[in-house]
Motif scaffolding. Structure first.
Motif, PDB file in Angstrom:
ATOM      1  N   SER A  84      17.141  77.611  22.116  1.00 50.45           N
ATOM      2  CA  SER A  84      16.558  78.860  22.588  1.00 50.45           C
ATOM      3  C   SER A  84      15.054  78.805  22.423  1.00 50.45           C
ATOM      4  CB  SER A  84      17.120  80.055  21.804  1.00 50.45           C
ATOM      5  OG  SER A  84      16.634  80.049  20.474  1.00 50.45           O
ATOM      6  N   GLU A 111      13.297  81.127  21.299  1.00 53.72           N
ATOM      7  CA  GLU A 111      13.001  81.736  19.999  1.00 53.72           C
ATOM      8  C   GLU A 111      13.024  80.692  18.881  1.00 53.72           C
ATOM      9  OE1 GLU A 111      14.750  85.216  16.994  1.00 53.72           O
ATOM     10  OE2 GLU A 111      15.794  84.708  18.863  1.00 53.72           O
ATOM     11  N   CYS A 136      15.742  82.080  29.005  1.00 57.58           N
ATOM     12  CA  CYS A 136      16.122  81.212  27.902  1.00 57.58           C
ATOM     13  C   CYS A 136      17.197  80.245  28.390  1.00 57.58           C
ATOM     14  CB  CYS A 136      16.633  82.043  26.728  1.00 57.58           C
ATOM     15  SG  CYS A 136      16.546  81.161  25.145  1.00 57.58           S
ATOM     16  N   TRP A 137      17.493  79.237  27.581  1.00 57.94           N
ATOM     17  CA  TRP A 137      18.457  78.211  27.991  1.00 57.94           C
ATOM     18  C   TRP A 137      19.826  78.789  28.342  1.00 57.94           C
ATOM     19  CZ3 TRP A 137      14.332  76.591  25.107  1.00 57.94           C
ATOM     20  CH2 TRP A 137      13.707  75.397  25.510  1.00 57.94           C
ATOM     21  N   PHE A 164      22.261  77.245  17.875  1.00 56.43           N
ATOM     22  CA  PHE A 164      22.448  77.475  19.307  1.00 56.43           C
ATOM     23  C   PHE A 164      23.897  77.391  19.736  1.00 56.43           C
ATOM     24  CE2 PHE A 164      23.731  73.643  21.363  1.00 56.43           C
ATOM     25  CZ  PHE A 164      23.061  72.565  20.830  1.00 56.43           C
ATOM     26  N   MET A 220      25.150  80.783  19.866  1.00 60.69           N
ATOM     27  CA  MET A 220      24.467  81.510  20.930  1.00 60.69           C
ATOM     28  C   MET A 220      24.997  81.106  22.302  1.00 60.69           C
ATOM     29  SD  MET A 220      20.486  81.291  21.944  1.00 60.69           S
ATOM     30  CE  MET A 220      20.768  79.572  22.346  1.00 60.69           C
ATOM     31  N   TRP A 221      25.142  79.784  22.514  1.00 60.46           N
ATOM     32  CA  TRP A 221      25.627  79.310  23.799  1.00 60.46           C
ATOM     33  C   TRP A 221      27.060  79.779  24.043  1.00 60.46           C
ATOM     34  CZ3 TRP A 221      23.801  76.603  28.004  1.00 60.46           C
ATOM     35  CH2 TRP A 221      22.483  76.179  27.924  1.00 60.46           C
TER      36      TRP A 221
END
Length: 238
Positions: A22, A24, A48-49, A77, A80-81
């Motif tokens: 990310s 961030e 973002c990604w 991540f 998040m992903w």
């Protein structure tokens, strides 16, 4: 490859390796200081990604990374992903089988485990063969003739070596006259400079004007006092 896969639907399978996270995390960890800026695209819209991953859906997307990668934080991540891309987009499109995360206990780079997972992913979604790949890379070097394209001769109109001059057009150079000016310069340049000066240095100019006015008043007052003293002296002598 992730941005390209997001905008080009001809790419059927996308597997970014050791380069997913990310914006961030990159900013907080300052991880961009440790590698080149090739990992970033011109991001006018501050995406973002995971946003790019959502554009790839429902096409096949596998994220591969080492758990000890210090440039990209897989532990952070991965959650998040999975939540942003898989749970939200792939699940909504009923394509959860087209998204996965492959991790290995390793630093930044490929490992046999990651390569096998990647090869299996490609076979599954490009060939329809889900058989796990067991073969890894070997010391075998492919003969050069097998890797050549165009019969080993580049096309006559090949632009590879000069593509920078095609993609980035240079502006026309202005004609400089012997007088130091530029041909075709606006006639009102002096007025423009004056206006800019008045705006930029307005406070300085205002202070200078006030100071000049005070000094002029003091000079007038001093001159008047001097003349009065002289007049008084002349009267006494007379």
């Amino acid at each position: 490859m992730v941005p390209r896969g997001g905008v080009d639907e001809r790419v059927k399978v996308v597997v970014p390796v050791c380069q997913s996270g990310s914006i961030e995390d990159v900013a907080i960890d300052r991880s961009a200081d440790g590698h080149c800026d090739c990992a970033f695209w011109i991001n006018y819209y501050r995406w973002c990604w995971p946003d790019i991953g959502s554009l790839i859906a429902p096409r096949a997307l596998l994220i591969a990374s080492g758990t000890e990668d210090i440039l990209w934080r897989p532990v952070r991540f991965s959650v998040m992903w999975r939540t942003a891309s898989a749970a939200s987009t792939y699940c909504a499109l009923d394509a959860t089988g087209h998204f996965d995360l492959a991790e290995d206990v390793a630093l930044h780079g490929y490992t046999p485990k990651l390569r096998k997972a990647i090869f299996t992913w490609f076979n599954r979604h490009l060939k329809g063969d889900p058989t796990p790949v067991e073969d890894d890379v070997t010391e075998f070097v492919e003969p050069e003739k097998n890797l050549l394209v165009f019969g080993g001769k580049l096309p006559a109109d090949d632009l590879t070596r000069t593509i920078d001059t095609v993609l980035v057009q240079h502006g026309a150079q202005p004609e400089v006259t012997t007088g130091g000016g530029v041909a075709g310069a606006p006639a009102g340049r002096s007025n423009g400079c004056a206006r800019q000066h008045s705006v930029t240095f307005r406070l300085t100019t205002r202070c200078a004007d006030v100071t000049s006015a005070k000094m002029a008043a003091r000079k007038t007052e001093s001159f008047s006092s001097l003349m009065s003293s002289r007049h008084a002296t002349d009267s006494t002598c007379a």
